[in-house]
Design a protein around this motif. Structure first.
Motif, PDB file in Angstrom:
ATOM      1  N   TYR A   1      -9.461  21.517   4.605  1.00 42.95           N
ATOM      2  CA  TYR A   1      -8.650  20.318   4.479  1.00 42.95           C
ATOM      3  C   TYR A   1      -9.330  19.276   3.452  1.00 42.95           C
ATOM      4  O   TYR A   1     -10.827  19.342   3.510  1.00 42.95           O
ATOM      5  CB  TYR A   1      -8.176  19.459   5.766  1.00 42.95           C
ATOM      6  N   PRO A   2      -8.493  18.392   2.916  1.00 42.18           N
ATOM      7  CA  PRO A   2      -9.161  17.379   1.909  1.00 42.18           C
ATOM      8  C   PRO A   2     -10.347  16.554   3.012  1.00 42.18           C
ATOM      9  O   PRO A   2      -9.810  16.226   3.896  1.00 42.18           O
ATOM     10  CB  PRO A   2      -7.912  16.559   1.245  1.00 42.18           C
ATOM     11  N   ASP A   3     -11.336  16.189   2.268  1.00 42.51           N
ATOM     12  CA  ASP A   3     -12.058  15.424   2.964  1.00 42.51           C
ATOM     13  C   ASP A   3     -12.319  13.904   2.230  1.00 42.51           C
ATOM     14  O   ASP A   3     -12.868  13.865   0.902  1.00 42.51           O
ATOM     15  CB  ASP A   3     -13.584  15.987   2.905  1.00 42.51           C
ATOM     16  N   PHE A   4     -11.677  13.057   2.866  1.00 39.58           N
ATOM     17  CA  PHE A   4     -11.653  11.604   1.898  1.00 39.58           C
ATOM     18  C   PHE A   4     -12.987  10.978   1.862  1.00 39.58           C
ATOM     19  O   PHE A   4     -12.795   9.627   1.678  1.00 39.58           O
ATOM     20  CB  PHE A   4     -10.334  10.948   2.536  1.00 39.58           C
TER      21      PHE A   4
ATOM     22  N   LYS B   1       0.104  11.274  -0.449  1.00 39.12           N
ATOM     23  CA  LYS B   1       1.080  10.436   0.466  1.00 39.12           C
ATOM     24  C   LYS B   1       1.510   9.033  -0.256  1.00 39.12           C
ATOM     25  O   LYS B   1       2.488   8.637   0.177  1.00 39.12           O
ATOM     26  CB  LYS B   1       0.347  10.050   1.694  1.00 39.12           C
ATOM     27  N   GLU B   2       0.604   8.541  -1.098  1.00 41.15           N
ATOM     28  CA  GLU B   2       0.814   7.313  -1.654  1.00 41.15           C
ATOM     29  C   GLU B   2       1.574   7.414  -3.056  1.00 41.15           C
ATOM     30  O   GLU B   2       2.378   6.534  -3.303  1.00 41.15           O
ATOM     31  CB  GLU B   2      -0.455   6.520  -1.983  1.00 41.15           C
TER      32      GLU B   2
ATOM     33  N   LYS C   1      -2.546  14.416  10.368  1.00 39.27           N
ATOM     34  CA  LYS C   1      -3.835  14.757  10.264  1.00 39.27           C
ATOM     35  C   LYS C   1      -4.360  14.353   8.970  1.00 39.27           C
ATOM     36  O   LYS C   1      -5.520  14.679   8.824  1.00 39.27           O
ATOM     37  CB  LYS C   1      -3.980  16.346  10.279  1.00 39.27           C
ATOM     38  N   GLN C   2      -3.551  13.603   8.269  1.00 37.33           N
ATOM     39  CA  GLN C   2      -4.106  12.830   7.001  1.00 37.33           C
ATOM     40  C   GLN C   2      -4.423  13.853   6.047  1.00 37.33           C
ATOM     41  O   GLN C   2      -5.114  13.586   5.193  1.00 37.33           O
ATOM     42  CB  GLN C   2      -5.185  11.933   7.265  1.00 37.33           C
TER      43      GLN C   2
ATOM     44  N   GLY D   1      -3.489  12.484   2.678  1.00 40.80           N
ATOM     45  CA  GLY D   1      -4.366  11.190   2.301  1.00 40.80           C
ATOM     46  C   GLY D   1      -3.917  10.176   3.252  1.00 40.80           C
ATOM     47  O   GLY D   1      -3.599  10.344   4.273  1.00 40.80           O
ATOM     48  N   LEU D   2      -4.826   9.026   2.869  1.00 36.25           N
ATOM     49  CA  LEU D   2      -4.769   7.946   3.758  1.00 36.25           C
ATOM     50  C   LEU D   2      -3.841   6.753   3.224  1.00 36.25           C
ATOM     51  O   LEU D   2      -3.243   7.035   2.288  1.00 36.25           O
ATOM     52  CB  LEU D   2      -6.175   7.338   3.930  1.00 36.25           C
ATOM     53  N   ASN D   3      -3.886   5.599   3.809  1.00 42.20           N
ATOM     54  CA  ASN D   3      -3.101   4.434   3.562  1.00 42.20           C
ATOM     55  C   ASN D   3      -1.532   4.571   3.618  1.00 42.20           C
ATOM     56  O   ASN D   3      -1.004   5.454   4.457  1.00 42.20           O
ATOM     57  CB  ASN D   3      -3.390   3.904   2.008  1.00 42.20           C
TER      58      ASN D   3
END
Length: 384
Positions: free
Chosen positions: A3-6, A96-97, A323-324, A327-329
């Motif tokens: 998974y992406p690690d932000f 996501k943004e 699970k994001q 992405g976030l935000n």
């Protein structure tokens, strides 16, 4: 699955660069690329090599300057594909943004299954719009360059100079076109020799390795030979810059896997699957989005379990959002329309293909867009 690690992602790299030019970001900078250190440089060059996965890089890198200055790997975004990752790099926003969710995107605004970067219907090469101002109704993107307290330069292939997507993402930066790999170093040299601003940011991109990896496979002789040519051009770039006042950062948008013909699964060959779908599969063959007919959810899951479960994993889209993974935000209000109800993440070595009427299936060996290590991990090289 990777998974992406932000905290260790392409978006964190963009954050390090953005902070060095006085821009606030919603993602933390990379720990091993200090924004403070970058801010002391007159020039920063970011080179993105399309399709250069970390495992491939680590196996075949031969130039000492690259070996000595590799910081390791960072994660791409998901789906691990150019349309999604380059948009994240050049906007500082997660999928996501920014809501560019793959190569094939359902555009509710147009009621159409699109190829998102040329902004064309899947069955055609005719663009939806006549000018890029109209196209940004769909893209709704802003370039990070326009907020930098520096002169930004966009060193890119001439054939994309008038591309709507490119025009939007290069913003107010100065375009410098080239046609061949071995012209990148001279383009950068010309910028630095004739610069009119004290501080400069230079973005450059090369897509040759991606095209070869799609056609012949990511670990083919052709791909290895081309990577050697890329290394030679990077050495040329390094030799042309003053490292006292210039930093060169090199990364990629995604890596690759190979898929043999026996592992190319097709919707048309899976009994009952098409009847469960209200739209063709969208996204990527490595991670297709499924838009379900009303009342067909249980039937869809049964068909997946019977025919596809040995080759893939199935997720409700809400689970992946929670699970994001995307992405976030804050979520873009267009995002959920562009990802469907379920996503099928194919196992390593498999794809699921669904063509629309009049759309020719591409004969590919190399694929990307999934969550395998080869696709998700990209190199981070920092020459300073």
């Amino acid at each position: 699955m990777f998974y992406p690690d932000f905290n260790n992602n392409l978006l964190n790299l963009t954050a390090s660069i953005s902070l060095s030019y006085g821009c606030q970001t919603s993602y933390q900078p990379l720990l091993n690329i200090s924004a403070d250190k970058l801010s002391q440089k007159e020039n920063i060059i970011l080179m993105v090599i399309d399709g250069l996965g970390y495992n491939f890089f680590n196996k075949f890198v031969s130039e000492k300057i690259l070996q000595d200055n590799t910081l390791g790997s960072i994660t791409s975004v998901f789906p691990s594909t150019t349309a999604v990752a380059i948009t994240s790099i050049l906007t500082g926003k997660s999928p996501k943004e920014h809501a560019l969710t793959g190569w094939f995107v359902y555009l509710k605004e147009l009621g159409s299954a699109s190829k998102i970067l040329p902004l064309e219907p899947r069955y055609s090469t005719s663009t939806y719009f006549d000018n890029h101002a109209d196209s940004n109704i769909i893209y709704d993107l802003d370039s990070i360059f326009d907020n930098f307290n520096a002169q930004a330069h966009f060193v890119h292939l001439n054939k994309y100079k008038d591309d709507y997507y490119q025009k939007i993402l290069r913003g107010q930066s100065i375009f410098h076109g080239f046609d061949q790999l071995d012209q990148i170093s001279s383009s950068i040299s010309n910028i630095l020799e004739n610069k009119v601003s004290q501080r400069n940011f230079i973005y450059t991109y090369w897509n040759g390795l991606d095209a070869i990896s799609h056609q012949y496979g990511y670990d083919s002789e052709q791909a290895i030979d081309h990577f050697n040519k890329i290394q030679e051009e990077i050495v040329n770039i390094v030799n042309s810059i003053d490292r006292e006042n210039t930093s060169l950062i090199i990364t990629a948008d995604h890596g690759f896997i190979n898929v043999n013909n026996d592992n190319k699964l097709r919707v048309k060959d899976i009994p009952g699957l098409r009847d469960c779908l209200v739209l063709p599969l969208m996204g990527e063959p490595r991670s297709p989005y499924c838009y379900l007919r009303s009342g067909k959810e249980e039937k869809f899951k049964q068909i997946w379990k019977q025919y596809l479960s040995p080759y893939s994993q199935l997720f409700h889209i809400d689970e992946m959002i929670d699970k994001q993974v995307f992405g976030l935000n804050k979520m873009n209000n267009k995002f959920t329309d562009r990802v469907g109800d379920y996503i099928i993440v194919m196992n390593d070595g498999y794809v699921l293909i669904d063509n629309v009427l009049l759309e020719k299936e591409m004969d590919l060996v190399g694929y990307h867009g999934g969550l395998s290590e080869n696709e998700m991990m990209v190199p981070l090289i920092y020459i300073t």
